[in-house]
Design a protein around this motif. Structure first.
Motif, PDB file in Angstrom:
ATOM      1  N   LYS A 238     -52.925 -35.207  54.466  1.00 56.20           N
ATOM      2  CA  LYS A 238     -53.338 -36.479  53.860  1.00 56.20           C
ATOM      3  C   LYS A 238     -54.864 -36.573  53.786  1.00 56.20           C
ATOM      4  N   ARG A 239     -55.528 -36.248  54.887  1.00 54.42           N
ATOM      5  CA  ARG A 239     -57.004 -36.308  54.899  1.00 54.42           C
ATOM      6  C   ARG A 239     -57.611 -35.295  53.928  1.00 54.42           C
ATOM      7  N   PHE A 240     -57.035 -34.100  53.862  1.00 52.50           N
ATOM      8  CA  PHE A 240     -57.546 -33.085  52.951  1.00 52.50           C
ATOM      9  C   PHE A 240     -57.336 -33.528  51.500  1.00 52.50           C
ATOM     10  N   ARG A 241     -56.171 -34.088  51.217  1.00 50.88           N
ATOM     11  CA  ARG A 241     -55.903 -34.583  49.852  1.00 50.88           C
ATOM     12  C   ARG A 241     -56.892 -35.666  49.481  1.00 50.88           C
ATOM     13  N   TYR A 242     -57.164 -36.590  50.386  1.00 47.41           N
ATOM     14  CA  TYR A 242     -58.137 -37.645  50.100  1.00 47.41           C
ATOM     15  C   TYR A 242     -59.510 -37.052  49.778  1.00 47.41           C
ATOM     16  N   SER A 243     -59.901 -36.030  50.511  1.00 51.51           N
ATOM     17  CA  SER A 243     -61.191 -35.383  50.248  1.00 51.51           C
ATOM     18  C   SER A 243     -61.223 -34.800  48.845  1.00 51.51           C
TER      19      SER A 243
ATOM     20  N   ASP B 216     -62.010 -28.917  37.155  1.00 51.33           N
ATOM     21  CA  ASP B 216     -61.161 -28.909  35.960  1.00 51.33           C
ATOM     22  C   ASP B 216     -59.748 -29.343  36.353  1.00 51.33           C
ATOM     23  N   SER B 217     -58.807 -29.221  35.433  1.00 52.39           N
ATOM     24  CA  SER B 217     -57.452 -29.717  35.669  1.00 52.39           C
ATOM     25  C   SER B 217     -56.712 -28.966  36.783  1.00 52.39           C
ATOM     26  N   GLY B 218     -57.221 -27.827  37.227  1.00 50.18           N
ATOM     27  CA  GLY B 218     -56.601 -27.105  38.333  1.00 50.18           C
ATOM     28  C   GLY B 218     -56.567 -27.909  39.620  1.00 50.18           C
ATOM     29  N   ILE B 219     -57.461 -28.862  39.752  1.00 44.48           N
ATOM     30  CA  ILE B 219     -57.478 -29.696  40.957  1.00 44.48           C
ATOM     31  C   ILE B 219     -56.212 -30.539  41.041  1.00 44.48           C
ATOM     32  N   ASP B 220     -55.695 -30.951  39.884  1.00 46.52           N
ATOM     33  CA  ASP B 220     -54.492 -31.790  39.876  1.00 46.52           C
ATOM     34  C   ASP B 220     -53.291 -31.034  40.433  1.00 46.52           C
ATOM     35  N   ASP B 221     -53.170 -29.754  40.118  1.00 43.75           N
ATOM     36  CA  ASP B 221     -52.075 -28.945  40.668  1.00 43.75           C
ATOM     37  C   ASP B 221     -52.195 -28.819  42.174  1.00 43.75           C
ATOM     38  N   ARG B 222     -53.396 -28.666  42.659  1.00 44.29           N
ATOM     39  CA  ARG B 222     -53.610 -28.531  44.098  1.00 44.29           C
ATOM     40  C   ARG B 222     -53.299 -29.845  44.811  1.00 44.29           C
ATOM     41  N   ILE B 223     -53.728 -30.947  44.234  1.00 41.01           N
ATOM     42  CA  ILE B 223     -53.426 -32.256  44.832  1.00 41.01           C
ATOM     43  C   ILE B 223     -51.923 -32.507  44.820  1.00 41.01           C
ATOM     44  N   ALA B 224     -51.243 -32.126  43.752  1.00 38.42           N
ATOM     45  CA  ALA B 224     -49.787 -32.287  43.688  1.00 38.42           C
ATOM     46  C   ALA B 224     -49.097 -31.459  44.771  1.00 38.42           C
ATOM     47  N   ALA B 225     -49.585 -30.259  45.029  1.00 34.64           N
ATOM     48  CA  ALA B 225     -49.011 -29.422  46.090  1.00 34.64           C
ATOM     49  C   ALA B 225     -49.186 -30.086  47.456  1.00 34.64           C
ATOM     50  N   LEU B 226     -50.339 -30.688  47.676  1.00 31.71           N
ATOM     51  CA  LEU B 226     -50.574 -31.398  48.935  1.00 31.71           C
ATOM     52  C   LEU B 226     -49.622 -32.587  49.060  1.00 31.71           C
ATOM     53  N   ARG B 227     -49.399 -33.284  47.961  1.00 28.98           N
ATOM     54  CA  ARG B 227     -48.459 -34.416  47.989  1.00 28.98           C
ATOM     55  C   ARG B 227     -47.040 -33.937  48.323  1.00 28.98           C
ATOM     56  N   ARG B 228     -46.640 -32.781  47.788  1.00 27.74           N
ATOM     57  CA  ARG B 228     -45.308 -32.248  48.100  1.00 27.74           C
ATOM     58  C   ARG B 228     -45.181 -31.960  49.593  1.00 27.74           C
ATOM     59  N   VAL B 229     -46.209 -31.359  50.166  1.00 27.98           N
ATOM     60  CA  VAL B 229     -46.195 -31.092  51.608  1.00 27.98           C
ATOM     61  C   VAL B 229     -46.062 -32.400  52.371  1.00 27.98           C
ATOM     62  N   GLN B 230     -46.868 -33.378  52.019  1.00 28.03           N
ATOM     63  CA  GLN B 230     -46.824 -34.666  52.706  1.00 28.03           C
ATOM     64  C   GLN B 230     -45.448 -35.315  52.587  1.00 28.03           C
TER      65      GLN B 230
END
Length: 144
Positions: free
Chosen positions: A49-54, A63-77
């Protein structure tokens, strides 16, 4: 890894976020090990959660690659949150007396643990540290 307020947001992101990614990946590998406790996985959910917020704070620098990474963090959470809900429910008074309900919760929790391990392998370990740290070291845009 502290923020240097004399530097631009872009420079700070490029300098600090890769180290946070490496720390995150190390912690995730421990949490994804077979036999990790739900307490360890819950603690890792909070780290996620803290890493995703950062990452979300600096989203506009990438670029749009950040959105995929944030989505992966949300799946983990999400998966770890559902598993922790099972753990919390199991600790409630009265659940232990209902073997069928307890068994169902434990089975659900086991499936969620397997799902977390699968997501971890595919989205994190399977892509390697550079997918995260290397990407975060090179913001695509300059902050104004």
């Amino acid at each position: 890894m502290t923020w240097d307020l004399s530097q631009s947001p872009t420079a700070n992101a490029a300098r600090v976020l890769p180290g946070l990614a490496r720390q995150y990946l190390r912690a995730g590998r421990i949490a994804a090990e077979p036999g990790a406790s739900w307490e360890q996985m819950h603690d890792f959910r909070l780290v996620s959660k803290r890493f995703r917020y950062s990452l979300e704070i600096f989203r506009e620098l990438y670029d749009s690659g950040i959105d995929d990474r944030i989505a992966a963090l949300r799946r983990v959470q999400s998966v770890l949150g559902d598993g922790n809900d099972c753990e919390t429910t199991l600790s409630l008074a009265g659940v232990a007396g209902h073997a069928g309900f307890e068994a169902w919760l434990r089975h659900r929790q086991h499936r969620l643990e397997q799902e977390f391990q699968r997501v971890w392998r595919e989205e994190f370990d399977g892509k390697g540290d550079d997918h995260w740290a290397g990407y975060l070291a090179a913001p695509a845009k300059i902050a104004r």
